[in-house]
Design a protein around this motif. Structure first.
Motif, PDB file in Angstrom:
ATOM      1  N   VAL A  50       4.060  25.395  34.740  1.00 28.15           N
ATOM      2  CA  VAL A  50       4.850  24.600  33.800  1.00 28.15           C
ATOM      3  C   VAL A  50       5.583  23.529  34.589  1.00 28.15           C
ATOM      4  N   SER A  51       5.335  22.276  34.248  1.00 26.25           N
ATOM      5  CA  SER A  51       6.004  21.186  34.951  1.00 26.25           C
ATOM      6  C   SER A  51       6.068  19.968  34.037  1.00 26.25           C
ATOM      7  N   LEU A  52       7.231  19.359  33.969  1.00 26.84           N
ATOM      8  CA  LEU A  52       7.423  18.129  33.205  1.00 26.84           C
ATOM      9  C   LEU A  52       7.497  16.995  34.214  1.00 26.84           C
ATOM     10  N   ASP A  53       6.601  16.025  34.110  1.00 25.27           N
ATOM     11  CA  ASP A  53       6.509  14.982  35.134  1.00 25.27           C
ATOM     12  C   ASP A  53       6.527  13.589  34.520  1.00 25.27           C
ATOM     13  N   VAL A  54       7.183  12.680  35.225  1.00 22.88           N
ATOM     14  CA  VAL A  54       7.295  11.288  34.813  1.00 22.88           C
ATOM     15  C   VAL A  54       7.025  10.406  36.032  1.00 22.88           C
ATOM     16  N   ASP A  55       7.147   9.130  35.855  1.00 20.43           N
ATOM     17  CA  ASP A  55       6.854   8.173  36.926  1.00 20.43           C
ATOM     18  C   ASP A  55       8.062   8.028  37.858  1.00 20.43           C
ATOM     19  N   THR A  56       8.366   9.096  38.592  1.00 22.74           N
ATOM     20  CA  THR A  56       9.519   9.056  39.500  1.00 22.74           C
ATOM     21  C   THR A  56       9.298   8.093  40.654  1.00 22.74           C
ATOM     22  N   GLY A  57       8.041   7.854  41.033  1.00 25.28           N
ATOM     23  CA  GLY A  57       7.740   6.951  42.134  1.00 25.28           C
ATOM     24  C   GLY A  57       7.711   5.494  41.735  1.00 25.28           C
ATOM     25  N   ARG A  58       7.837   5.208  40.439  1.00 23.59           N
ATOM     26  CA  ARG A  58       7.876   3.837  39.909  1.00 23.59           C
ATOM     27  C   ARG A  58       6.620   3.049  40.272  1.00 23.59           C
ATOM     28  N   THR A  59       5.482   3.700  40.115  1.00 21.53           N
ATOM     29  CA  THR A  59       4.194   3.049  40.376  1.00 21.53           C
ATOM     30  C   THR A  59       3.495   2.644  39.086  1.00 21.53           C
ATOM     31  N   GLY A  60       4.035   3.045  37.950  1.00 23.46           N
ATOM     32  CA  GLY A  60       3.388   2.785  36.671  1.00 23.46           C
ATOM     33  C   GLY A  60       2.548   3.942  36.178  1.00 23.46           C
ATOM     34  N   LYS A  61       2.423   4.992  37.012  1.00 27.46           N
ATOM     35  CA  LYS A  61       1.628   6.151  36.638  1.00 27.46           C
ATOM     36  C   LYS A  61       2.395   7.438  36.955  1.00 27.46           C
ATOM     37  N   VAL A  62       2.105   8.480  36.182  1.00 26.51           N
ATOM     38  CA  VAL A  62       2.757   9.762  36.379  1.00 26.51           C
ATOM     39  C   VAL A  62       2.043  10.533  37.478  1.00 26.51           C
ATOM     40  N   LYS A  63       2.830  11.040  38.443  1.00 29.25           N
ATOM     41  CA  LYS A  63       2.291  11.913  39.483  1.00 29.25           C
ATOM     42  C   LYS A  63       3.100  13.198  39.520  1.00 29.25           C
ATOM     43  N   ARG A  64       2.423  14.295  39.851  1.00 33.97           N
ATOM     44  CA  ARG A  64       3.083  15.591  39.930  1.00 33.97           C
ATOM     45  C   ARG A  64       4.160  15.554  41.013  1.00 33.97           C
ATOM     46  N   ASN A  65       5.338  16.048  40.684  1.00 34.18           N
ATOM     47  CA  ASN A  65       6.465  15.959  41.593  1.00 34.18           C
ATOM     48  C   ASN A  65       7.258  17.254  41.538  1.00 34.18           C
ATOM     49  N   HIS A  66       7.377  17.923  42.687  1.00 33.93           N
ATOM     50  CA  HIS A  66       8.157  19.154  42.750  1.00 33.93           C
ATOM     51  C   HIS A  66       9.566  18.916  43.274  1.00 33.93           C
ATOM     52  N   ASP A  67       9.888  17.642  43.574  1.00 32.45           N
ATOM     53  CA  ASP A  67      11.224  17.342  44.083  1.00 32.45           C
ATOM     54  C   ASP A  67      12.235  17.337  42.940  1.00 32.45           C
ATOM     55  N   LYS A 120      13.847  16.165  40.090  1.00 31.07           N
ATOM     56  CA  LYS A 120      13.552  15.173  39.055  1.00 31.07           C
ATOM     57  C   LYS A 120      14.753  14.903  38.153  1.00 31.07           C
ATOM     58  N   LYS A 121      15.841  15.606  38.383  1.00 29.59           N
ATOM     59  CA  LYS A 121      17.013  15.477  37.523  1.00 29.59           C
ATOM     60  C   LYS A 121      17.963  14.373  37.971  1.00 29.59           C
ATOM     61  N   THR A 122      17.726  13.821  39.163  1.00 31.50           N
ATOM     62  CA  THR A 122      18.590  12.760  39.661  1.00 31.50           C
ATOM     63  C   THR A 122      17.845  11.439  39.679  1.00 31.50           C
ATOM     64  N   TRP A 123      18.601  10.345  39.817  1.00 28.91           N
ATOM     65  CA  TRP A 123      18.023   8.992  39.757  1.00 28.91           C
ATOM     66  C   TRP A 123      18.766   8.128  40.757  1.00 28.91           C
ATOM     67  N   ARG A 124      18.027   7.285  41.481  1.00 25.35           N
ATOM     68  CA  ARG A 124      18.655   6.459  42.501  1.00 25.35           C
ATOM     69  C   ARG A 124      18.123   5.034  42.432  1.00 25.35           C
ATOM     70  N   TRP A 125      19.047   4.058  42.568  1.00 26.07           N
ATOM     71  CA  TRP A 125      18.704   2.638  42.540  1.00 26.07           C
ATOM     72  C   TRP A 125      17.968   2.226  43.811  1.00 26.07           C
ATOM     73  N   GLY A 126      17.333   1.063  43.748  1.00 20.41           N
ATOM     74  CA  GLY A 126      16.861   0.383  44.939  1.00 20.41           C
ATOM     75  C   GLY A 126      15.405   0.597  45.273  1.00 20.41           C
ATOM     76  N   PRO A 127      14.884  -0.237  46.174  1.00 19.65           N
ATOM     77  CA  PRO A 127      13.472  -0.126  46.577  1.00 19.65           C
ATOM     78  C   PRO A 127      13.120   1.235  47.150  1.00 19.65           C
ATOM     79  N   GLU A 128      14.077   1.901  47.788  1.00 22.07           N
ATOM     80  CA  GLU A 128      13.835   3.221  48.347  1.00 22.07           C
ATOM     81  C   GLU A 128      14.278   4.326  47.395  1.00 22.07           C
ATOM     82  N   GLY A 129      14.680   3.942  46.195  1.00 19.47           N
ATOM     83  CA  GLY A 129      15.158   4.924  45.231  1.00 19.47           C
ATOM     84  C   GLY A 129      14.019   5.634  44.521  1.00 19.47           C
ATOM     85  N   TYR A 130      14.373   6.438  43.551  1.00 13.01           N
ATOM     86  CA  TYR A 130      13.377   7.192  42.791  1.00 13.01           C
ATOM     87  C   TYR A 130      13.937   7.458  41.404  1.00 13.01           C
TER      88      TYR A 130
END
Length: 636
Positions: free
Chosen positions: A117-134, A136-146
């Protein structure tokens, strides 16, 4: 990763539990222990990874790591990396031993069923959804953000829709899905497990009016997509089909950030055991989105579209002006859009009515018109004529008071990208006119200021514009592009520069050259007369001090030097306690209506028109937009 839940063991019978792929499950090896037991050993079947957790300062690792001391300083967790093919197909065995270790005093057996069970979104900001186990509840600005980005679905993709798409709980066109952010729910496991377990998608009540979620159920028709979360839907029991391993969702923003909304929203999915009352969530996965801000673009960008109004006043029609604008638009390779009189109700000030900006996510961007609360003749034009496919709309209304002149969007500007004290503003900084600090004068409505501030990315700067009768920043400043490294110059109106210019022309023998020569209904004023007018000189020196105060603010807040500023000759006169421009100038780039008390008769300024420009930019070549004012060239 912290354990999600604990499983207690029994010596008398096997224990059965459900675990989630990639999530550690705490196994309580202390819950049922044989009498005399002092150590234990633990093992798992293939597919199960066992972790013994201990404090090295307090626990000595046993030889071979087989028999661990049975005290509170040693714990066990297990993890699996793939979903089960059948119920209870994974096994963990715990054996207990006494001091002599002649044989085990007892055994506990745990049978596990693993579900993915996993809910996944475009955390990498590539335009596509990738599986992410990191996280996912936090959000960060900037080119190095997620963290995923959400568009406010404020355009109108279907011509049959009555309002923006975000007002619809049903899709009117499949094109609308392109404005939404993708989200994928993984739900792999034995089908029989879902007879006693269910997946529930939730949105917090505080976020429910700011986000909508549509579920895709495999087809390509509108009926195959339904809204499952939104203002009236706080939870959704996922309709998983046998053998289904992934379910697609589409998420839309319903509101831009504002004073009561930071822009962050979250969605969660829970695996719930239905065999107990109350039902118990065994696992919850949460993802965070940030709603993309409304971004204003500077007028240094090349134009895409030019907006102007067709009007008729006491001086007749502005047909010749529109013809000139058509020629200008052709040379600038942009489209001229004329708002007819029947739609503008003879309100020519289109720049005051609306401001163009855009909103952008990794997968999509589109322009958004910001409709001001001035609500005069052009009140309905942005909503009726600009809102459309891939062209959004937003407004803020003043609820308990009427709009002042400072609420018009001639009082709203934005700088090109700047760096201030080492801090970069890649999208520039918004400029709004206000009263002098602590003066208690006019200010832009709080609801508009709050909205602009809440977007965060363009850090608004308040300037002093209340010294003007109309009170708009575009009356004394503008930005123009340059080809050097700086990329732009700030133009500032300058009465001192104008007086120096007139004095120079007088000394060159042009003292009798007249302003407004040949214009009907205008009083001619020669350079000599203007230089001799002590009131005009006094008024212009006063207004120069007002502009100089803003000059220092602009230098400080935009990181500018004197080399970045160009003084444009202009004169002002006081009408009561506020100033008006003596003649049209290229900084404001529009014409003023007003009167000047000169010896013998008042002077009436020429009529003019605001122009709105939709603009290109490097980051959003199709859609990034801005507005700018334009002069009534045919009347000059």
């Amino acid at each position: 990763m912290a354990p999600q839940r604990a499983v207690q063991l029994s010596l008398k019978k096997p224990t059965y539990a459900v675990c989630v792929v990639g999530v550690e499950t705490y196994v309580d090896v202390h819950s049922d222990v044989p009498k005399g037991a002092e150590t234990f050993g633990v093992s798992g079947s293939p597919g199960v990874e066992v972790f013994v957790i201990y404090d090295p300062a307090r626990v000595t690792v046993p030889t071979g790591k087989t028999h661990w001391p049975l005290d509170a300083n040693v714990d066990v967790t297990v993890s699996v990396d793939a979903a089960s093919k059948a119920l209870h197909d994974l096994k963990v065995k715990v054996s207990y031993f006494g001091r002599q270790e002649a044989g085990a005093l007892g055994h506990s057996v745990l049978y596990l069923t693993a579900v993915d069970v996993s809910l996944d979104v475009d955390t990498g900001r590539t335009g596509k959804v990738k599986r992410n186990h990191d996280d996912k509840k936090t959000w960060r600005w900037g080119p190095e953000g997620y963290g995923a980005v959400l568009l406010v679905n404020c355009d109108r993709d279907s011509v049959v829709s009555a309002g923006p798409d975000l007002t619809n709980s049903q899709l009117a066109t499949l094109d609308d899905l392109q404005d939404m952010s993708p989200m994928v729910l993984s739900c792999d496991g034995p089908d029989s497990l879902f007879n006693t377990h269910k997946l529930v998608l939730d949105v917090p009540f505080s976020d429910s009016r700011r986000v909508g979620v549509f579920c895709a159920r495999g087809g390509t028709s509108l009926e195959d997509y339904k809204q499952v979360l939104g203002p009236q839907r706080l939870s959704y029991e996922v309709e998983r089909q046998p053998g289904e391993r992934k379910i697609s969702f589409f998420v839309e923003g319903l509101a831009f950030p504002d004073v009561d909304f930071l822009g962050l929203v979250s969605l969660s999915v829970s695996l719930v055991h239905t065999g107990t009352l109350p039902e118990v969530p065994l696992f919850t996965d949460t993802v965070a989105f940030r709603v993309a801000p409304w971004i204003m673009t500077p007028n240094t960008q090349p134009p895409l579209e030019l907006y102007a109004c067709s009007v008729v006043d006491s001086h007749g029609s502005n047909k010749k002006f529109l013809e000139d604008m058509s020629d200008l638009a052709l040379k600038a390779n942009c489209k001229l859009i004329i708002c007819p009189q029947i739609e503008n109700r003879n309100d020519r000030w289109i720049q005051d009515e609306m401001e163009f900006g855009y909103t952008e996510a990794p997968h999509k961007a589109f322009p958004v018109v910001f409709d001001s609360p001035r609500n005069r003749g052009l009140k309905h034009f942005p909503y009726k004529r600009i809102l459309g496919p891939d062209f959004g709309y937003v407004t803020r209304e003043i609820l308990f008071a009427g709009a002042s002149s400072l609420d018009s969007f001639g009082n709203l500007d934005v700088s090109p990208p700047v760096t201030v004290g080492g801090k970069e503003y890649p999208l520039g900084r918004i400029l709004i006119g206000s009263s002098f600090p602590k003066s208690g004068g006019r200010r832009m409505a709080k609801v508009v200021r709050d909205f602009l501030q809440a977007q965060q990315v363009q850090a608004p700067v308040e300037l002093y514009s209340d010294w003007l009768s109309v009170g708009h920043v575009d009356e004394f400043l503008s930005f123009v592009p340059t080809s050097d490294q700086k990329g732009f110059r700030l133009l500032l109106a300058s009465p001192i520069a104008c007086l120096k210019l007139f004095q120079q022309k007088k000394e060159e023998g042009y003292g009798e050259a007249a302003q407004f020569d040949g214009l009907r209904h205008r009083v001619n004023r020669s350079i000599n007369e203007m230089l001799a007018d002590s009131r005009l000189r006094r008024d212009s020196l006063y207004t120069q001090k007002c502009i100089d105060w803003n000059r220092e603010v602009l230098k400080r807040e935009l990181g500018l030097t004197e080399q970045d500023i160009v003084d444009i000759p202009q004169l002002f006169f006081l009408k009561g306690s506020h100033a008006e421009a003596f003649f049209p100038d290229m900084v404001r780039a529009q014409k003023q209506d007003g009167a000047l008390a000169v010896p013998g008769a008042p002077w009436q300024g020429p009529q003019g028109c605001h122009l709105g420009f939709q603009r290109r930019s490097a980051s959003c070549p199709r859609t990034e937009t801005s507005t700018e004012t334009g002069a009534g060239l045919a009347d000059l």
